[in-house]
Design an enzyme around this catalytic site. Structure first.
Site, PDB file in Angstrom:
ATOM      1  CG  ASP A  25       2.416   0.206   3.887  1.00  0.00           C
ATOM      2  OD1 ASP A  25       3.400   0.869   4.261  1.00  0.00           O
ATOM      3  OD2 ASP A  25       1.868   0.363   2.783  1.00  0.00           O
ATOM      4  CB  CYS A  36       8.000   6.021   2.571  1.00  0.00           C
ATOM      5  SG  CYS A  36       7.279   5.304   1.054  1.00  0.00           S
TER       6      CYS A  36
HETATM    7  P1  RI2 Z   1      -0.320   6.629   3.610  1.00  0.00           P
HETATM    8  C1  RI2 Z   1       3.395   3.410   1.509  1.00  0.00           C
HETATM    9  O1  RI2 Z   1       3.620   2.228   0.810  1.00  0.00           O
HETATM   10  C2  RI2 Z   1       4.515   3.743   2.468  1.00  0.00           C
HETATM   11  O2  RI2 Z   1       5.051   2.608   3.114  1.00  0.00           O
HETATM   12  C3  RI2 Z   1       3.790   4.665   3.406  1.00  0.00           C
HETATM   13  O3  RI2 Z   1       4.477   4.874   4.621  1.00  0.00           O
HETATM   14  C4  RI2 Z   1       2.491   3.898   3.594  1.00  0.00           C
HETATM   15  O4  RI2 Z   1       2.182   3.392   2.293  1.00  0.00           O
HETATM   16  C5  RI2 Z   1       1.331   4.660   4.164  1.00  0.00           C
HETATM   17  O5  RI2 Z   1       0.963   5.722   3.321  1.00  0.00           O
HETATM   18  P2  RI2 Z   1       3.920   2.158  -0.799  1.00  0.00           P
HETATM   19  O6  RI2 Z   1       2.567   1.999  -1.463  1.00  0.00           O
HETATM   20  O7  RI2 Z   1      -1.525   5.723   3.567  1.00  0.00           O
HETATM   21  O8  RI2 Z   1       4.683   3.361  -1.251  1.00  0.00           O
HETATM   22  O9  RI2 Z   1      -0.142   7.268   4.953  1.00  0.00           O
HETATM   23  O10 RI2 Z   1       4.725   0.880  -0.967  1.00  0.00           O
HETATM   24  O11 RI2 Z   1      -0.315   7.615   2.472  1.00  0.00           O
END
Ligand code: RI2
Length: 318
Positions: free
Chosen positions: A194, A125
């Site tokens: 998350d 991700c």
């Molecule tokens: P940071 C994201 O969720 C991903 O799951 C990623 O690993 C997590 O948030 C943390 O991201 P999405 O919004 O806060 O893409 O470290 O569903 O940037």
């Protein structure tokens, strides 16, 4: 950007990533608090409460969102003048925004120490916190190479490979299902989070749990990079983290799906990695084994069970 626009952008994932969502929500509440013209402090409190609910309803899983809102609204009360309430909220918002940005930097510094010269790192991700560790190691002069997954269905891997490419880091872009094929070439897996529960389980982008399983089988280190505000205080009371399931069109076009009447699409966005597959959780306060999640919730988020009865009342499940 006004409150409704921010809420809509978080919902549609135009603003995404647990940390970014939290900061965008705080910015939106800050702007909103400066825009509204209530005639009483009770009205101010009530408008802010409704605005917080609107933001909380956007995406259910990333705990950074309710934690950030809790942080800026805690100790806000209907007593006191509108000016006192507004000033309190704006000050708390600025503290959160400042600390959040610095937390990511600090995680990079601490996390990079777990990366050795020549390491091959796999990430999944697009996590600011995980990328901070990789970029800090590279900027320290360590030669690193990365495997980055595609991340179906929203392809957040594209954002990750752009960042890595721009930094000059050699990157291998792979489909999600190729992880086990390459896992023996990988020294260390670093992902974001998350939410982290009180027992140290990590909720992160769908596919993280099977990557952790592959890493565990291959004896590859598995590290999570997460600010302390990704830890979920309400899991202390037995609350589960609700896993967002998004619409089918993200995976299959509506016309194709209509032609397959016996098929339904399931699109959970996150999964849960058990603590036994996690070697370390790197936070801005230091690197901890998952078994110390309670300490982080209590010491650094300042929540204990008594706290739930004293603080600003938000129904996080809405
Ligand atoms: P940071 C994201 O969720 C991903 O799951 C990623 O690993 C997590 O948030 C943390 O991201 P999405 O919004 O806060 O893409 O470290 O569903 O940037």
């Amino acid at each position: 950007m006004n409150l409704d626009e921010t809420a809509q952008k978080i919902k549609s994932m135009e603003i995404r990533g647990a940390g970014r969502i939290a900061r965008a929500a705080v910015e939106a509440l800050k702007d909103y608090a400066q825009t509204i013209k209530p005639s009483t402090s009770v009205e101010f409190y009530s408008l802010i409460n409704s605005a917080a609910m609107k933001l909380l309803a956007t995406r259910p899983t990333a705990v950074s969102l309710p934690n950030a809102i809790h942080f800026i609204l805690t100790h806000l009360s209907e007593d006191g003048t509108i000016d006192v309430q507004r000033t309190h909220l704006l000050e708390r918002a600025d503290v959160f925004l400042y600390e959040s940005k610095h937390a990511v930097e600090r995680i990079g510094e601490i996390g990079s120490k777990n990366i050795s010269d020549g390491d091959v790192i796999l990430t999944h991700c697009n996590s600011e916190a995980a990328l901070a560790c990789i970029l800090a190691a590279f900027n320290d002069g360590k030669r690193v190479e990365v495997f980055a997954t595609e991340v179906r269905p929203r392809n957040q891997g594209l954002i990750t490979i752009k960042t890595l490419n721009d930094a000059g880091i050699t990157t291998n872009y792979i489909v999600d299902s190729a992880v086990r094929y390459f896992i023996n070439d990988v020294d260390i897996v670093i992902v974001g989070a998350d939410a982290v529960t009180v027992n140290g389980a990590v909720v992160n982008k769908i596919g993280t749990a099977q990557i952790a399983l592959a890493a565990h089988e291959a004896r590859t280190s598995f590290i999570v990079a997460a600010e302390t505000y990704k830890f979920a205080p309400r899991t202390l009371l037995g609350e589960q983290i609700s896993i967002e399931e998004r619409e089918s069109w993200e995976i299959l076009s509506e016309s194709l799906l209509r032609s397959l009447p016996n098929v339904r699409v399931r699109n959970p966005v996150f999964d849960v990695t058990p603590p036994s597959y996690i070697d370390l959780i790197v936070t801005e306060k230091g690197a901890f084994p998952p078994s110390l999640a309670y300490i982080i919730i209590k010491e650094y988020l300042g929540w204990s069970i008594d706290e739930f009865h004293k603080t600003f009342q938000i129904d996080y499940r809405e």
